[in-house]
Motif scaffolding. Structure first.
Motif, short mmCIF file in Angstrom:
data_model
loop_
_atom_site.label_atom_id
_atom_site.label_comp_id
_atom_site.label_asym_id
_atom_site.label_seq_id
_atom_site.Cartn_x
_atom_site.Cartn_y
_atom_site.Cartn_z
N GLN A 87 0.85 -1.19 0.00
CA GLN A 87 0.00 0.00 0.00
C GLN A 87 0.88 1.23 0.00
OE1 GLN A 87 -2.23 -0.40 3.60
NE2 GLN A 87 -0.47 -0.20 4.95
N ASN A 88 0.27 2.37 -0.23
CA ASN A 88 1.02 3.61 -0.34
C ASN A 88 1.40 4.12 1.04
OD1 ASN A 88 2.30 5.83 -1.35
ND2 ASN A 88 0.45 6.89 -2.03
N ASP A 89 2.36 3.45 1.65
CA ASP A 89 2.86 3.80 2.97
C ASP A 89 4.13 4.62 2.79
OD1 ASP A 89 3.95 3.94 5.50
OD2 ASP A 89 3.41 1.89 6.04
N ASN A 90 4.00 5.93 2.89
CA ASN A 90 5.13 6.82 2.61
C ASN A 90 6.28 6.58 3.59
OD1 ASN A 90 6.27 9.14 1.09
ND2 ASN A 90 6.19 10.14 3.09
N ARG A 93 8.13 3.48 2.60
CA ARG A 93 8.87 3.72 1.36
C ARG A 93 10.17 4.46 1.65
NH1 ARG A 93 8.30 7.88 -2.38
NH2 ARG A 93 6.47 8.62 -1.25
N THR A 106 4.57 1.00 -5.08
CA THR A 106 3.47 0.67 -4.18
C THR A 106 2.22 0.29 -4.97
OG1 THR A 106 2.85 3.01 -4.05
CG2 THR A 106 4.29 2.16 -2.32
N HIS A 107 1.48 -0.67 -4.44
CA HIS A 107 0.19 -1.04 -5.04
C HIS A 107 -0.84 0.07 -4.79
CE1 HIS A 107 0.96 -5.14 -6.35
NE2 HIS A 107 1.53 -5.41 -5.18
N TYR A 109 0.02 -0.10 -8.82
CA TYR A 109 0.92 0.58 -9.74
C TYR A 109 0.56 0.17 -11.17
CZ TYR A 109 3.21 -3.98 -9.52
OH TYR A 109 3.45 -5.32 -9.54
N ASN A 238 0.53 12.00 -9.30
CA ASN A 238 0.88 10.58 -9.39
C ASN A 238 0.62 10.03 -10.78
OD1 ASN A 238 1.69 9.95 -6.59
ND2 ASN A 238 -0.41 10.55 -6.11
N GLY A 257 3.98 12.72 -6.68
CA GLY A 257 3.22 13.39 -5.62
C GLY A 257 3.84 14.67 -5.11
#
Length: 464
Positions: A87-90, A93, A106-107, A109, A238, A257
């Motif tokens: 997941q989009n976990d900044n 990342r 991240t999913h 994508y 994005n 982003g």
């Protein structure tokens, strides 16, 4: 790197592995699969992947563990490792980038973005492999293995190319707070500012939907001055399609982003370290090539260079219509010097004799050490009288001044014999005379000089 490019997919979830294999196989990559850290060492040794795609977390480890394991293999240290987060976990990342991962996707994508990132990383991987010797474990000219990385510059130069002065100043301030590097900015309209003075180690480019920023990336990557500079694109949204094109235009990384100083700093650290490593390998390769033409004792060219140079001189003579000459020079009774004073003194005489002859020759040709005490001199576009004077001057520069050995009070006298072959150019319908035959003629002239009492020049005329 295999013809197709081998990609190792690591994921504890079988459906994820299958989906990635379908995507990558459709793009003509060879896919190898694994599900955990255990057994990975033998797997990578057997399959030798060109790139690793791994889940951020595995049943028995993390993507960071995968990166550490890969870099421990001397011949795989340059293999890029990309993590895929669920997941989009900044925060996750950024942590992965801090752990040295080459990128994090991240999913959900887009397939296009995944493939563009793979293409970008494989280009770098291929360039790196071209700078390595066959076993991939050492770069030419260095004895240490690839794991002995060059230290990145303490302070690298980083330029920002922003759309407006306000954005450039804001980005510079934010990045300076995070970075140890020297940060400066220019507006994209002042593109020439980046190219003025010393070339930056990295350039951060603000991008939007217009093609202008993409064209800047293409321009920077195509210029000889900046083609090895790290390029990082920053997109305010994005847009995966745009990000894919950014990578295909030559960017080393793309930030989606909008501007994030922490992410850009992490990418700069990783990319500048990679650039430093490749720069070292490139410099090592250049040094190795240069040293392959140089005699280490005298600093003159070696026999390998001399053979190539004479071949070129004979061929160019046919086109220029100018004659040329080759001399073989041999220090007289050199074995006596070694036997009486030692090999260190003999080496000293060789290096000093080489320096004297090089000073006499100047830019009139080349001089090479082709044997123990034997030298070859090649000249072109010089009149006959000038060549004869040059040969006499080479003889005189050795015999007219004694050699002062470092550990001997009294200087010693040294002489040299020179065999000279003068050659006229081949006619327009003739093949050039083989340079091996020309050198053989000069060799005969040298032995004639030796038989005649040494310390003189003998000339071999052009064969009829």
């Amino acid at each position: 790197m295999s013809v197709q490019g081998t990609i190792l997919v690591l994921d504890g979830v079988s459906t994820n592995r299958i989906m990635l294999k379908v995507q990558l196989t459709a793009a003509w990559y060879h896919v190898v699969q694994g599900e955990k850290l255990k057994g990975l060492t033998s797997l990578v040794r057997r399959t030798r992947p060109d790139l690793v795609l791994t889940a951020l977390t595995l049943p028995d480890g993390t993507a960071a563990d995968v990166k550490k394991l890969i870099t421990k293999q001397p011949d795989l240290v340059d293999v890029p490792v990309v993590a895929i987060a669920p997941q989009n976990d900044n925060e996750a990342r950024l942590r992965a980038l801090a752990d040295g991962l080459d990128d994090v996707l991240t999913h959900p994508y887009k397939d296009a973005l995944l493939l563009a990132r793979i293409r970008s990383l494989l280009r770098v991987q291929a360039d790196t492999q071209e700078l390595q010797v066959d076993n991939g474990a050492q770069s030419i000219g260095f004895a240490e293995p690839n794991t002995a990385l060059i230290t990145p510059p303490q302070v690298a130069r980083v330029d920002i190319l922003a759309q407006t002065a306000r954005t450039g100043a804001a980005w510079q301030k934010a990045l300076s707070d995070e970075s140890r590097h020297q940060i400066s900015w220019h507006t994209r309209s002042n593109f020439n500012g980046v190219l003025s003075g010393s070339i930056p180690d990295a350039i951060v480019v603000e991008l939007d939907a217009s093609p202008y920023g993409l064209n800047i990336l293409t321009d920077l990557r195509s210029r000889s001055a900046t083609r090895h500079t790290v390029l990082i694109g920053v997109l305010k949204d994005n847009n995966a399609s745009m990000a894919s094109e950014v990578l295909d235009r030559g960017a080393d990384a793309v930030c989606l982003g909008g501007f994030c100083a922490e992410e850009i700093e992490l990418r700069l650290e990783n990319q500048i370290a990679r650039k430093s490593r490749i720069d070292q390998m490139r410099a090592s390769l250049r040094q190795g090539i240069a040293e392959s033409w140089i005699d280490p004792l005298t600093g003159l060219n070696n026999r390998r260079y001399a053979m190539r140079a004479m071949d070129q001189i004979t061929r160019e003579s046919m086109h220029s219509g100018q004659g040329f000459a080759v001399m073989l020079a041999d220090l007289d009774h050199f074995k006596t010097i070694n036997d009486r004073f030692g090999h260190a003194s003999g080496d000293f005489v060789l290096s000093q004799a080489a320096e004297r002859m090089q000073n006499v020759l100047g830019s009139n040709g080349f001089i090479a050490r082709i044997g123990g005490e034997e030298f070859m001199i090649g000249t072109s576009d010089l009149p006959r009288d000038a060549v004869l004077k040059l040969a006499e001057a080479i003889c005189d520069c050795i015999c007219n001044e004694p050699f002062h050995l470092p550990d001997q009070q009294d200087p010693i006298s040294v002489t040299i014999s020179v065999g000279l072959k003068l050659s006229n150019p081949a006619g327009p319908t003739e093949d050039p005379q083989p340079f091996e035959k020309i050198i053989k003629c000069a060799d005969k002239a040298l032995y004639a000089a030796k038989r005649a009492g040494r310390n003189q020049v003998w000339v071999r005329q052009n064969a009829a």
